[in-house]
Motif scaffolding. Structure first.
Motif, PDB file in Angstrom:
ATOM      1  N   ILE A 248       8.749 -19.906  28.365  1.00 31.55           N
ATOM      2  CA  ILE A 248       8.155 -20.317  27.093  1.00 31.55           C
ATOM      3  C   ILE A 248       9.292 -20.630  26.127  1.00 31.55           C
ATOM      4  N   GLU A 249       9.441 -21.888  25.773  1.00 35.35           N
ATOM      5  CA  GLU A 249      10.495 -22.276  24.835  1.00 35.35           C
ATOM      6  C   GLU A 249       9.952 -22.274  23.416  1.00 35.35           C
ATOM      7  N   LYS A 250      10.710 -21.697  22.516  1.00 30.20           N
ATOM      8  CA  LYS A 250      10.330 -21.622  21.107  1.00 30.20           C
ATOM      9  C   LYS A 250      11.426 -22.280  20.274  1.00 30.20           C
ATOM     10  N   GLN A 251      11.066 -23.305  19.547  1.00 20.98           N
ATOM     11  CA  GLN A 251      12.010 -24.009  18.686  1.00 20.98           C
ATOM     12  C   GLN A 251      12.084 -23.304  17.333  1.00 20.98           C
ATOM     13  N   THR A 252      13.265 -22.827  16.975  1.00 20.48           N
ATOM     14  CA  THR A 252      13.413 -22.071  15.723  1.00 20.48           C
ATOM     15  C   THR A 252      13.422 -22.970  14.493  1.00 20.48           C
ATOM     16  N   GLY A 253      13.763 -24.238  14.692  1.00 21.83           N
ATOM     17  CA  GLY A 253      13.883 -25.144  13.553  1.00 21.83           C
ATOM     18  C   GLY A 253      15.236 -25.093  12.881  1.00 21.83           C
ATOM     19  N   LEU A 273      29.223 -19.693  22.672  1.00 22.81           N
ATOM     20  CA  LEU A 273      29.269 -19.909  21.231  1.00 22.81           C
ATOM     21  C   LEU A 273      30.295 -18.977  20.592  1.00 22.81           C
ATOM     22  N   PRO A 274      31.039 -19.444  19.611  1.00 16.84           N
ATOM     23  CA  PRO A 274      32.024 -18.574  18.948  1.00 16.84           C
ATOM     24  C   PRO A 274      31.346 -17.471  18.151  1.00 16.84           C
ATOM     25  N   GLU A 275      32.079 -16.389  17.946  1.00 20.05           N
ATOM     26  CA  GLU A 275      31.513 -15.231  17.271  1.00 20.05           C
ATOM     27  C   GLU A 275      30.992 -15.546  15.876  1.00 20.05           C
ATOM     28  N   VAL A 276      31.636 -16.476  15.192  1.00 18.92           N
ATOM     29  CA  VAL A 276      31.203 -16.783  13.824  1.00 18.92           C
ATOM     30  C   VAL A 276      29.805 -17.381  13.818  1.00 18.92           C
ATOM     31  N   ILE A 277      29.472 -18.191  14.833  1.00 18.93           N
ATOM     32  CA  ILE A 277      28.127 -18.764  14.910  1.00 18.93           C
ATOM     33  C   ILE A 277      27.131 -17.711  15.380  1.00 18.93           C
ATOM     34  N   ILE A 278      27.543 -16.873  16.348  1.00 19.37           N
ATOM     35  CA  ILE A 278      26.661 -15.797  16.804  1.00 19.37           C
ATOM     36  C   ILE A 278      26.332 -14.866  15.644  1.00 19.37           C
ATOM     37  N   GLU A 279      27.349 -14.561  14.840  1.00 19.18           N
ATOM     38  CA  GLU A 279      27.150 -13.706  13.658  1.00 19.18           C
ATOM     39  C   GLU A 279      26.166 -14.355  12.683  1.00 19.18           C
ATOM     40  N   LYS A 280      26.317 -15.653  12.508  1.00 19.22           N
ATOM     41  CA  LYS A 280      25.431 -16.376  11.580  1.00 19.22           C
ATOM     42  C   LYS A 280      23.995 -16.345  12.078  1.00 19.22           C
ATOM     43  N   LEU A 281      23.798 -16.561  13.374  1.00 19.13           N
ATOM     44  CA  LEU A 281      22.461 -16.505  13.949  1.00 19.13           C
ATOM     45  C   LEU A 281      21.861 -15.120  13.795  1.00 19.13           C
ATOM     46  N   ALA A 282      22.673 -14.096  14.057  1.00 27.16           N
ATOM     47  CA  ALA A 282      22.185 -12.721  13.997  1.00 27.16           C
ATOM     48  C   ALA A 282      21.772 -12.325  12.584  1.00 27.16           C
ATOM     49  N   LYS A 283      22.453 -12.883  11.573  1.00 23.32           N
ATOM     50  CA  LYS A 283      22.175 -12.527  10.181  1.00 23.32           C
ATOM     51  C   LYS A 283      21.046 -13.347   9.560  1.00 23.32           C
ATOM     52  N   ASP A 284      20.625 -14.419  10.232  1.00 22.54           N
ATOM     53  CA  ASP A 284      19.641 -15.332   9.650  1.00 22.54           C
ATOM     54  C   ASP A 284      18.272 -14.652   9.602  1.00 22.54           C
ATOM     55  N   SER A 285      17.873 -14.209   8.412  1.00 19.72           N
ATOM     56  CA  SER A 285      16.629 -13.447   8.284  1.00 19.72           C
ATOM     57  C   SER A 285      15.403 -14.295   8.618  1.00 19.72           C
ATOM     58  N   SER A 286      15.411 -15.575   8.229  1.00 21.41           N
ATOM     59  CA  SER A 286      14.246 -16.414   8.529  1.00 21.41           C
ATOM     60  C   SER A 286      14.089 -16.605  10.034  1.00 21.41           C
ATOM     61  N   ARG A 287      15.214 -16.725  10.720  1.00 21.16           N
ATOM     62  CA  ARG A 287      15.180 -16.873  12.176  1.00 21.16           C
ATOM     63  C   ARG A 287      14.690 -15.580  12.829  1.00 21.16           C
ATOM     64  N   ASN A 289      12.835 -13.354  11.412  1.00 22.07           N
ATOM     65  CA  ASN A 289      11.406 -13.219  11.061  1.00 22.07           C
ATOM     66  C   ASN A 289      10.539 -14.045  12.015  1.00 22.07           C
ATOM     67  N   TYR A 290      11.056 -15.212  12.411  1.00 26.24           N
ATOM     68  CA  TYR A 290      10.321 -16.061  13.349  1.00 26.24           C
ATOM     69  C   TYR A 290      10.181 -15.368  14.705  1.00 26.24           C
ATOM     70  N   ILE A 291      11.247 -14.695  15.142  1.00 26.02           N
ATOM     71  CA  ILE A 291      11.204 -13.953  16.409  1.00 26.02           C
ATOM     72  C   ILE A 291      10.173 -12.834  16.316  1.00 26.02           C
ATOM     73  N   VAL A 292      10.177 -12.125  15.196  1.00 30.43           N
ATOM     74  CA  VAL A 292       9.211 -11.045  14.995  1.00 30.43           C
ATOM     75  C   VAL A 292       7.784 -11.574  14.999  1.00 30.43           C
ATOM     76  N   SER A 293       7.550 -12.657  14.250  1.00 31.72           N
ATOM     77  CA  SER A 293       6.194 -13.204  14.157  1.00 31.72           C
ATOM     78  C   SER A 293       5.708 -13.725  15.504  1.00 31.72           C
ATOM     79  N   ASP A 294       6.636 -14.244  16.316  1.00 29.77           N
ATOM     80  CA  ASP A 294       6.234 -14.728  17.639  1.00 29.77           C
ATOM     81  C   ASP A 294       5.729 -13.575  18.490  1.00 29.77           C
ATOM     82  N   TYR A 295       6.415 -12.435  18.424  1.00 27.39           N
ATOM     83  CA  TYR A 295       5.922 -11.284  19.191  1.00 27.39           C
ATOM     84  C   TYR A 295       4.575 -10.809  18.639  1.00 27.39           C
TER      85      TYR A 295
END
Length: 843
Positions: A248-253, A273-287, A289-295
Motif C-alpha cells: 500500500i503506497e501512501k503519498q505524503t505530499g 538519504l543524508p542525515e540532514v534530510i532524514i532529520e528533517k523528515l523525522a521532525k516534520d509534524s504534518s508528515r 500526523n499523516y502517518i498517525v491518521s493513516d493508522y
C-alpha cells in the motif's frame, strides 16, 4: 551489542528447556537435504545453496543445522553477510540455538564489522568458533598485508585465522548468496578454496540467481553442488506459514528539491538519504500526523502494527499522537540515532531491559502499535504483526527486506487466526528527480526480492530535452540537427557492485545503470569497450572505490575516444565511461546493448510535419492525447505537457524557417458533436453491467486499485455516438493505450488483413499476468482476440514451463507466433516469471 562473547553451553541449555523452536516441515526437509549434500567430515570442496523466501526461516534453518552438525564436530564457522544489518540477526539466532550443540563446553562468538558496536577484524583469535562478519570487511582484511619491523610480509589476524585452518575442516556461510558473483566476494571464496583443503560453502538466498545472467555462471562454479533445497513461496503461503503481502503506497505530499550534491550521493556514491534530510523528515509534524491518521483511519484492517521510524523523538511524537486517539502504543529504541538533537537528561535513550519489557507486552497484546528505530534483530520479532509501516523511502534493499519481513509470518507461524495477509504500508515523498529508491518488482514480494529502482535510461535524455524546450536554446554544436539526433539509439546495460560504509553500517549493493548512446557516438563506445576488454583493469574492480577515484582514468579514455564538445551531449560522458570501466573490471565482459527499436515513434520533426497545416485547437487536442497516451513515452521525456508543446513549437518553427515542409495527410476534419446525445449515468451503468464490470481488452475486473471507464469505440471527435452500441468498458490503462483509435473489443475476430506491430507495454501493479499478455495480444489483432492463458504457478503443474496462449477461433496464430521469443523474454524479465521456457499459441 557486544562484538565478542563466550557462552557456556550447559547454562544456556538449562535456560532453553521448554523454549526450543520447533522447525516446520519445509525446514525439516531442508535439514535432510543439507545432511545429504554436505556430508561430515568435510572432505575436499563443496558448495551448495539453500533457497527459502524471506519469512521462511533461512537463518534459523542454517544455524540450527550448523550447531548440530558442524559446531558439534569442532569445525570453525565463518558467516559472511552483505550488510551489517544482518550480523546481529545471525548472532542472535546462534545464541538461541547454541543449546543444540553437543560434545562442547563453550562456544566463542565474534561479530566483526566497521561498527563500533562490533569487534574489528584485527581482534580475531584462533579460539573463535563462530565469526560473523560483513563481506566487505572480510574482503578487505583478507587481501591487506604489510611488512613487519624486519621487512617480512605480515597478514591480518583474519587472514592468519583462515591460514591456521588451511589443513583442517572449515565451514563458510554466505548470506544473500545471489551476490556471490560480485568481484570481491567471488575472488575471496576462490582464494579460500585454493588455500583451504577441506572447505564447505553454504549460500542462503531467496533468489538463486544473479541479475546479470552473463556472470551467473560464477554461482554454479562456487555452489558446485547446485541447490540442495528450495521451498516454494506459494506453497508456504497456501500452508499459512507465510502471509501474502499487500503493498500500500501512501503519498505524503511532501516535495523535495534534488540538488546535484544529493543526486550524486544517491546515484554515484550509492548511499542512502543524508542525515540532514532524514532529520528533517523525522521532525516534520504534518508528515508524522499523516502517518498517525493513516493508522487511525485503517486500524481495523491494519491490526497489530510495527512502525519503522528514524529518530527517537519521531517515535515519541507518533506514540503520543496515537495515544491521543485512543490507540495503545509505545516505542522502543536504544540510543540517539545520528541525531543533531541531544538531551542532557538522558531522554532519547532506552535500556535493553526497558525495550524487552515493552516488546513482551506487545507480544501479549497490551499494545496495538510499536514504533521503533530500525531494531531488526530477532529480539523485536512478533509473529502476529499484521502491518508494517515504513515511514520513508530507502536505497538499501537489505534494510527494506528486513523491515518487510517482520510482517510475513503466517497463521501457522504464530501469525494468528485472523491474519489472512500482511499489510506493507510505504510512505512516499515527491522528489524532483528520479532517485534509486527500493521498489517492489513485478509479482510483489514472492521471495521477498525488492529491487533497486534502476534509474530510468530516459532520465538524462529528459533533462536535456526539457532544457532545450524551456530555455529556447538551439542545439549547441549541432546546427540544424534533426530532432532524432537527441534520442538514443539504445543503451548499454552495465552492472557492478559497490561497497557502502557510513555511520557504522556496511552494505554491498548491486547497481544496474543504463548508458544512453546516440547515433553519432555509438561506434565510439564500441571502440572503447573493445579496448577496455583487452586492458588489465583489475585494480579498478575494487567495490570500495568511489566514482571520483576513477575520474582521472576515465578522462584519459574520453580524450582518446571521444570529442567532448560533441559527445558529452547529456553531460554524462565521464560518468558513463566510469560505469563501463567498473562493469568490465568486475565482470570481464561486454555490457549488453539494448536497441531502442521504437526510436522513430518519437521523431517530433515527423509529427510536426504531419500537423503543420492542422488548425490550432485541433492540433492542441491531438498533442494532448499523444502526450497522455500511457503506451508511449512522451510523459517520461518531457514530464510536463508545457515542455512537450514548446518542443513541438520548436520543430514547427524549424520547418517554417527552413522552408522544408514534407506534408503528410493531415488529421481528418472534426465532426460536430450531436448535442442531443449525452452520456448519462444510466447508460454508463447499463454498459458496465453488460460487460460484467470488467475491461474488455485485458479482462481486469473492478476491484480496489482498479478503476473502469466507459470508452467510445468510435471517438466522439470522429463521429461516434453515446449509444451503448458504441460504448465499451475498459480499464484506465487500456483506455489510455487505445487513445483515439477505433477498436471494438467486443469483437473477438480481427478485422485486420495484417497484424499491428507488437508493443510490450509496461504492466501496472494492478495487472495479473494474463491482463498484461491480453493487452499485448489484443493490440496486435486490433480486437479481443485473446481468449485465455494456460499457466501454472506450481512446479508440478502441467503448464509450469510451457505456457499456452489461447486465441478465439478465426484469428491467425502466426501473427503472435512470430513474436514468441520476444514475448517469452518479456514474461521472463519484465513480468518476473523466470520459470517459463516456451509459449504455445493455440487457435
Amino acid at each position: 551489542m557486544s562484538g565478542y562473547a563466550s557462552y557456556e553451553i550447559d547454562e544456556i541449555r538449562e535456560r532453553q528447556v521448554g523454549k526450543e523452536k520447533q522447525p516446520f516441515s519445509h525446514q525439516l526437509d531442508a535439514f535432510s537435504a543439507l545432511t545429504n549434500t554436505l556430508s561430515i567430515p568435510i572432505r575436499g570442496y563443496k558448495g551448495t545453496m539453500l533457497v527459502l523466501p524471506t519469512g521462511g526461516g533461512k537463518t534459523f534453518t542454517a544455524v540450527n543445522w550448523i550447531c548440530r552438525n558442524i559446531l558439534s564436530k569442532g569445525i570453525k564457522v565463518l558467516w559472511l553477510a552483505q550488510s551489517s544489518y544482518l550480523l546481529d540477526q545471525a548472532a542472535q539466532t546462534f545464541r538461541n540455538e547454541i543449546h543444540s550443540i553437543t560434545g562442547r563446553d563453550t562456544i566463542n562468538l565474534r561479530i566483526v564489522s566497521s561498527s563500533n558496536h562490533h569487534s574489528n577484524a584485527g581482534s580475531i583469535l584462533v579460539s573463535d568458533d563462530i565469526i560473523i562478519c560483513t563481506t566487505q570487511t572480510a574482503i578487505r582484511a583478507y587481501s591487506t598485508e604489510a611488512e613487519d619491523s624486519k621487512g617480512n610480509v605480515r597478514h591480518t589476524p583474519f587472514r592468519q585465522y583462515l591460514d591456521y585452518f588451511s589443513d583442517s575442516e572449515f565451514f563458510v556461510v554466505i548470506d544473500e548468496a545471489h551476490h556471490t558473483p560480485a568481484y570481491g566476494c567471488r575472488n575471496l571464496l576462490i582464494s579460500m578454496r585454493e588455500n583451504i583443503k577441506n572447505l564447505y560453502v553454504l549460500g542462503l538466498t531467496a533468489t538463486p540467481f544473479h541479475t546479470d545472467k552473463r556472470i551467473n555462471g560464477w554461482l554454479w562454479s562456487i555452489y558446485n553442488q547446485g541447490i540442495c533445497y528450495e521451498a516454494d513461496t506459494n506453497v508456504l503461503q497456501m500452508n499459512s506459514i507465510l502471509s501474502v503481502p499487500k503493498y500500500i503506497e501512501k503519498q505524503t505530499g511532501i516535495k523535495f528539491e534534488v540538488d546535484d550534491k544529493l543526486y550524486k550521493r544517491l546515484t554515484s556514491k550509492h548511499k542512502d538519504l543524508p542525515e540532514v534530510i532524514i532529520e528533517k523528515l523525522a521532525k516534520d509534524s504534518s508528515r508524522n500526523n499523516y502517518i498517525v491518521s493513516d493508522y487511525v483511519n485503517n486500524k481495523e484492517d491494519y491490526g497489530k502494527t510495527l512502525i519503522f521510524a528514524d529518530r527517537w523523538f519521531q517515535c515519541e511524537y507518533i506514540v503520543e499522537k496515537l495515544k491521543s486517539q485512543g490507540i495503545r502504543a509505545n516505542a522502543v529504541y536504544s540510543k540517539i540515532e545520528n541525531s543533531d538533537t541531544l538531551f542532557a537528561d538522558s531522554s532519547g535513550r532506552r535500556s535493553n531491559k526497558e525495550n524487552e519489557a515493552i516488546m513482551e507486552d506487545f507480544r501479549q497484546g497490551k499494545y496495538d502499535v510499536i514504533v521503533n528505530v530500525k531494531m531488526l534483530t530477532e529480539g523485536v520479532d512478533v509473529p502476529d504483526v499484521k502491518t508494517v509501516m515504513i515511514t520513508r523511502q530507502t536505497t538499501s534493499p537489505i534494510l527494506f527486506t528486513q523491515m518487510v519481513g517482520r510482517a510475513l509470518r503466517g497463521k501457522k507461524a504464530g501469525g494468528g487466526e485472523n491474519k489472512a495477509y500482511a499489510n506493507i504500508v510505504l510512505f512516499m515523498d515527491s522528489w524532483k528527480r528520479l532517485l534509486p529508491f527500493v521498489t517492489m518488482g513485478k509479482g510483489g514480494l514472492g521471495g521477498v526480492k525488492p529491487a533497486i529502482q534502476v534509474r530510468n535510461p530516459f532520465d538524462t535524455v529528459s533533462i536535456h530535452l526539457v532544457k532545450i524546450a524551456s530555455h529556447d536554446i538551439e542545439y549547441e554544436s549541432y546546427a540544424n540537427a534533426a530532432y532524432l539526433t537527441f534520442i538514443p539509439v539504445g543503451w548499454y546495460a552495465t552492472e557492478y557492485t559497490v561497497a557502502i560504509e557510513e555511520n557504522g553500517s556496511e552494505e554491498f549493493v548491486s547497481c544496474t545503470e543504463s548508458i544512453g548512446v546516440y547515433n553519432f557516438n555509438h561506434y565510439k563506445f564500441e571502440e572503447l569497450i573493445e579496448y577496455l576488454l583487452k586492458e588489465d583493469l583489475a585494480e579498478w574492480a575494487d567495490e570500495s572505490l568511489e566514482d571520483d577515484a576513477l575520474l582521472s582514468i576515465a578522462s584519459n579514455y574520453v580524450t582518446k575516444f571521444f570529442d567532448v564538445e560533441q559527445d558529452n551531449l547529456d553531460g554524462n560522458l565521464y560518468k558513463n565511461v566510469i560505469k563501463l570501466i567498473r562493469h568490465i573490471a568486475q565482470n570481464g565482459n561486454k555490457p549488453e546493448f539494448l536497441n531502442f527499436n521504437q526510436r522513430n515513434v518519437y521523431d517530433l520533426d515527423r509529427i510536426a510535419a504531419e500537423l503543420i497545416d492542422t488548425p490550432p485547437r485541433e492540433c492542441h487536442t491531438y498533442l494532448k492525447n499523444l502526450f497522455n497516451n500511457e503506451g508511449l513515452l512522451w510523459k517520461v521525456l518531457y514530464r510536463d505537457y508545457t515542455y512537450f508543446k514548446k518542443a513541438f513549437d520548436h520543430a514547427i518553427n524549424r520547418l517554417l524557417n527552413d522552408g522544408e515542409m514534407e506534408l503528410v495527410s493531415p488529421l481528418p476534419e472534426p465532426i460536430p458533436l450531436d448535442p442531443g446525445h449525452t452520456l448519462t449515468d444510466e447508460v454508463r451503468q447499463q454498459v458496465y453491467k453488460r460487460d460484467n464490470y470488467q475491461c474488455l481488452c485485458c479482462g481486469k475486473e473492478r476491484r480496489r486499485g482498479v478503476s473502469l471507464e466507459i470508452d467510445h469505440i468510435l471517438p466522439i471527435a470522429m463521429g461516434g455516438k453515446n449509444a451503448p452500441s458504441n460504448l465499451q468498458t475498459l480499464c484506465k490503462q487500456c483506455n489510455g493505450l487505445k487513445g483515439v483509435n477505433e477498436i471494438d473489443y467486443r469483437s473477438i475476430i480481427s478485422p485486420l488483413s495484417k497484424p499491428k506491430e507488437m508493443i510490450l507495454f509496461a504492466a501496472p501493479e494492478s495487472d495479473y499476468v494474463e491482463n498484461a499478455i491480453a493487452r499485448i495480444v489484443n493490440h496486435i489483432y486490433h480486437c479481443r482476440a485473446f481468449c485465455s492463458l494456460n499457466y501454472s504457478e506450481r512446479r508440478n503443474g502441467k503448464y509450469y514451463d510451457n505456457w499456452g496462449i489461447n486465441l478465439y477461433s478465426g484469428n491467425n496464430p502466426q501473427w503472435i507466433e512470430q513474436h514468441s521469443s520476444k514475448l517469452l523474454e518479456y514474461i521472463n524479465q519484465e513480468l518476473g516469471w523466470t520459470n517459463v521456457r516456451k509459449i504455445i499459441i493455440n487457435d
